[in-house]
Design a protein around this motif. Structure first.
Motif, PDB file in Angstrom:
ATOM      1  N   ASP A 517       0.819  -1.216   0.000  1.00  8.21           N
ATOM      2  CA  ASP A 517       0.000   0.000   0.000  1.00  8.21           C
ATOM      3  C   ASP A 517       0.855   1.270   0.000  1.00  8.21           C
ATOM      4  O   ASP A 517       0.334   2.370   0.183  1.00  8.21           O
ATOM      5  N   ARG A 519       2.786   2.116   2.319  1.00  5.07           N
ATOM      6  CA  ARG A 519       2.952   2.563   3.703  1.00  5.07           C
ATOM      7  C   ARG A 519       4.251   1.957   4.230  1.00  5.07           C
ATOM      8  O   ARG A 519       4.548   0.798   3.929  1.00  5.07           O
ATOM      9  N   GLU A 524       3.672   3.343  10.977  1.00  6.96           N
ATOM     10  CA  GLU A 524       2.296   3.064  10.582  1.00  6.96           C
ATOM     11  C   GLU A 524       1.569   4.236   9.953  1.00  6.96           C
ATOM     12  O   GLU A 524       0.545   4.035   9.287  1.00  6.96           O
ATOM     13  N   ASN A 525       2.049   5.468  10.151  1.00  2.59           N
ATOM     14  CA  ASN A 525       1.334   6.618   9.556  1.00  2.59           C
ATOM     15  C   ASN A 525       2.197   7.362   8.535  1.00  2.59           C
ATOM     16  O   ASN A 525       2.059   8.560   8.349  1.00  2.59           O
ATOM     17  N   TYR A 527       3.421   7.315   4.515  1.00  6.08           N
ATOM     18  CA  TYR A 527       3.294   6.801   3.147  1.00  6.08           C
ATOM     19  C   TYR A 527       4.299   7.517   2.239  1.00  6.08           C
ATOM     20  O   TYR A 527       4.654   8.678   2.481  1.00  6.08           O
ATOM     21  N   LYS A 556      -6.112   3.745  -0.314  1.00  6.69           N
ATOM     22  CA  LYS A 556      -5.641   3.061   0.901  1.00  6.69           C
ATOM     23  C   LYS A 556      -5.586   4.035   2.074  1.00  6.69           C
ATOM     24  O   LYS A 556      -5.914   3.690   3.212  1.00  6.69           O
ATOM     25  N   GLU A 559      -9.035   4.677   3.406  1.00  4.85           N
ATOM     26  CA  GLU A 559      -9.452   3.559   4.269  1.00  4.85           C
ATOM     27  C   GLU A 559      -8.788   3.659   5.634  1.00  4.85           C
ATOM     28  O   GLU A 559      -9.415   3.469   6.678  1.00  4.85           O
ATOM     29  N   HIS A 560      -7.503   3.977   5.616  1.00  2.38           N
ATOM     30  CA  HIS A 560      -6.720   4.057   6.846  1.00  2.38           C
ATOM     31  C   HIS A 560      -7.250   5.169   7.759  1.00  2.38           C
ATOM     32  O   HIS A 560      -7.543   4.944   8.938  1.00  2.38           O
TER      33      HIS A 560
END
Lengths: 564, 211
Positions: A517, A519, A524-525, A527, A556, A559-560
């Motif tokens: 994705d 990422r 985790e945050n 991209y 993506k 969604e996140h």
């Protein structure tokens, strides 16, 4: 706090900015360069190319380039002259100045290792996604950014969900038909090439008016599908998007959990400022993206953000291949044809993809390949650009002797008025390898005192072999057309404007920086949505795929963030 | 002694030029030496020069201007084939370049170094300043420059500047009445720069403080 902080505003950033703003999220964009308005883009060579006003001054923001030589890698700072990897530092980034040849990648590009097997000395891998997962987003780029052209059947035509491009082909010079005819006589299927330039109006954007000053120049009608013209205005219209030009990010700060919490940047007056956001998206063009992550060290990431794997900056890729040309002389043509060729329209928009895959047993890489075939590439045909300075400068020398006086004048008048130079450009894979990477230079600093990117540009010899194979095919076409002075240049010198890799995506956190994705595996945050994600680059300019992938990743991110 | 013999192609470079080649190792050192030499001869130039000198300007002395114009006319002569350097105002264009402080200062210093160097070399060879040479002698001097490493590089820069004065928009002082474009049958791209969008205005607007 903003929902999304996007660093950069070019092709990799635009779709995220556009999609997330339209979805109602608060987006802040930190762009290093100014926000140049359409009315200030002229066809002035002084501004665009002689003074390079669209990129930073080299003394302010140098890069160090380590090029291969016969005696090893030699480093030089771009402040000392020579080529560089700066391509448009402004809102919209280098998408403002692209020529916009928009070729989709083929399904086989997504699984290069599986299709063609390993290549010694090259870090070839399959992508973690398939062409089918990307296809809807290519289609979206065609409508949202705007792609013109005509789909025709050919043996490497990729699957499409729509029958044709949403915008009809741009006008082209009569020579386009001559390329097709010559190809046909040779058994080559020369086909229309799509452009990321609209041929009919779209909202506030006007159709291409064929200024013939396209690549390297900003578009005065907004027909060219720059992120600045095609996506950012609609994002700003939502009221959810704040663009901060002249804002140079120098560090992403993480908290004790390893999440990015702030982007630190210098404003126009050099004052350090910061913004907070829930999700951070980096898209500053591949070299500067890797540099920013490497500069963002912390206790959790002592080697740079998302770099505990040691993969950030590795496996940089450019566009492999080269170029060539020949001269068509008006005297050889009928009066009608000479007039048609002399027409100022320099668009040809024709390409040859017959050799996207090569299975020629007489070609040594094929005969030694376990699959009996190798990946080839794309040949684009074109006419020399209209802007006169490059044409004049290439006539300064005659067999290495500097010309001046009447000899120079005679060469100029002949070059400009008796003939036209037709060209081809070759695009093949730049194989990722251990000697093509970005690191931080230990000595050279930018004007803010931060370490600059050091780029090692090692290449794989296979790129040269493929480039020459394709160039020979293109030269056959020029010969068939009756061109003179046919030549080619296929080298390991990377083009300064087609840059990708450095944060390749993949399923294994040990060998990739990003997951499928885009990422970061480790953050985790965070991209990355510019060309950095590409583990291999395909055999075409990267921009179309960067746009498509950014639209894909935007989904993506939506969604996140909906779950935060 | 007829020093012309020293600049024939078949004759090896005389000591004077060997020394100049050595000076290339330290261009700055050479520049200083040349400037001093120029200062020493300046008065005699003004009093002895039979030709009318150009007006001094903010960037060049009168004699530097005259040397530059002479060299530009050798690079792009009046030969019946299109415009000459004078026709397209190459000199005026280069004055604009010298005024452009977006460029590195050393790039503009380099232009002036070359002018001084041309004159110094002329004095070494002919015992005369460059502007006092006959046209043929000046042409031989320029030919000699192109055979020397430093001179060749400087000449290459000057040729590029002349080409810019031939082909860039007239708004920058060259390409008078679009003569360069007309000669080469070039159609300019539009929109062309205006006073509001020309390079300096662009930099003022988008990169304040850099010019």
């Amino acid at each position: 706090m903003h929902d999304i902080c996007v660093i950069g505003s070019g092709a990799g950033a635009g779709p995220v900015i556009y999609e997330l703003s339209k979805a109602g999220y608060k987006v802040v964009v930190l762009e290093k360069g100014p926000w140049i308005k359409t009315e200030d883009f002229t066809k002035d060579e002084m501004t665009a190319t002689r003074r390079d006003a669209y990129i930073p001054r080299h003394e302010d923001e140098p890069q160090v380039i380590e090029s291969p030589t016969s005696s090893g890698y030699k480093a030089r700072s771009t402040d000392e002259g020579g080529s560089d990897f700066q391509n448009g530092s402004c809102v919209g980034g280098s998408s403002n100045f692209m020529s916009a040849y928009f070729h989709r990648l083929k399904p086989k590009d997504f699984r290069l290792l599986s299709e063609y097997g390993p290549i010694n000395g090259a870090n070839v891998v399959d992508w973690p996604i398939s062409y089918d997962e990307m296809e809807p987003y290519y289609t979206k780029v065609e409508s949202e950014v705007g792609v013109s052209g005509k789909v025709v059947e050919h043996k490497h035509l990729e699957p499409r969900s729509t029958p044709d491009f949403p915008y009809p082909p741009l006008n082209s010079n009569a020579v386009a038909d001559w390329f097709v005819k010559a190809g046909s006589e040779l058994g080559y299927n020369i086909i229309p090439a799509a452009r990321g330039i609209i041929s009919t109006p779209k909202k506030d954007r006007k159709a291409c008016y064929h200024s013939n000053y396209c690549g390297s120049f900003g578009c005065a009608s907004d027909a060219k599908g720059s992120s600045r013209a095609a996506l950012i205005p609609q994002a700003v219209e939502t009221g959810n998007c704040e663009i901060l030009p002249n804002s140079k990010v120098f560090k992403l700060e993480t908290n004790e959990n390893g999440k990015v919490i702030k982007a630190h940047f210098y404003n126009q007056t050099g004052v350090a400022q910061e913004v907070e956001a829930k999700i951070f998206v980096v898209a500053c063009q591949a070299i500067e993206t890797s540099r920013l992550l490497l500069m963002s060290k912390s206790e959790q990431f002592p080697n740079g953000l998302a770099n505990n794997s040691g993969q950030v900056g590795k496996n940089m890729i450019f566009a492999g291949g080269g170029a060539g040309s020949g001269i068509l002389k008006y005297d050889d043509l009928s009066e009608e044809d000479a007039k048609a060729l002399a027409n100022k329209n320099t668009f040809v928009n024709r390409c040859l993809k017959d050799f996207y895959e090569i299975d020629d047993p007489t070609f040594e890489p094929c005969s030694t390949s376990e699959k009996g075939k190798v990946k080839g590439g794309t040949i684009d045909f074109l006419i020399e650009h209209s802007n006169p300075m490059p044409k004049a400068v290439r006539n300064k020398y005659d067999n290495g002797t500097l010309l001046y006086g009447s000899a120079l004048k005679e060469k100029l008048i002949t070059y400009f008025t008796d003939q036209k130079r037709v060209r081809f450009e070759i695009f093949c894979d730049w194989l990722p390898n251990d000697n093509c990477f970005v690191s931080l230079d230990k000595e050279v600093k930018d004007k803010w005192g931060d370490p600059v990117a050091k780029v090692r540009t090692g290449f794989h010899n296979r790129d040269i072999e493929i480039g020459n194979y394709l160039a020979d095919k293109a030269m056959n076409v020029l010969k068939q057309m009756g061109a003179y002075e046919i030549g080619k240049s296929v080298t390991g010198n990377p083009p300064g404007n087609l840059i990708a890799g450095g944060c390749r995506f993949g399923n294994d956190p040990k060998t990739s920086v990003l997951n499928k994705d885009c990422r970061a595996h480790e953050v985790e945050n965070l991209y990355v949505t510019d060309g950095s994600f590409m583990p291999t680059g395909g055999s075409a300019p990267h921009t179309f795929t960067i746009y498509a992938n950014s639209f894909r990743v935007a989904e993506k991110i939506k969604e996140h963030i909906s779950k935060i | 002694m007829n020093k012309l013999k020293y600049i024939r192609k078949e004759v090896s470079i005389p000591d004077t030029f060997q020394n100049i080649d050595n000076w290339e190792v330290d261009r700055r050192k050479f520049l200083r030496a040349t400037l001093l030499a120029g200062a020493a001869t300046q008065i005699s130039w003004f009093t002895s020069c039979s030709r009318q000198l150009e007006q001094a300007n903010d960037y060049l002395t009168a004699e530097q201007s005259t040397i530059l114009k002479d060299i530009l006319m050798i690079i792009f002569p009046e030969d019946g084939n299109g415009p000459s350097a004078n026709d397209i105002n190459s000199f005026g264009y280069i004055l604009w370049v010298l005024s452009d402080n977006y460029r590195k200062p050393e790039d503009n210093e380099y232009i002036m170094e070359g002018i001084n160097w041309a004159n110094e070399t002329s004095i070494e060879i002919y015992d005369q300043p460059f502007i006092e040479l006959s046209k043929e002698e000046q042409e031989k001097m320029v030919e000699l420059f192109t055979e020397m490493e430093w001179g060749k590089n400087w000449m290459s820069v000057m040729v590029t500047l002349v080409l810019e004065s031939l082909l860039l928009d007239p708004i920058y002082g060259g390409n008078t009445d679009e003569k360069g474009w007309q000669w080469l049958d070039h159609v300019a791209g539009v929109p062309r720069p205006t006073e509001e969008t020309r390079f300096e205005s662009f930099i003022h607007k988008y990169k304040p403080g850099q010019i």
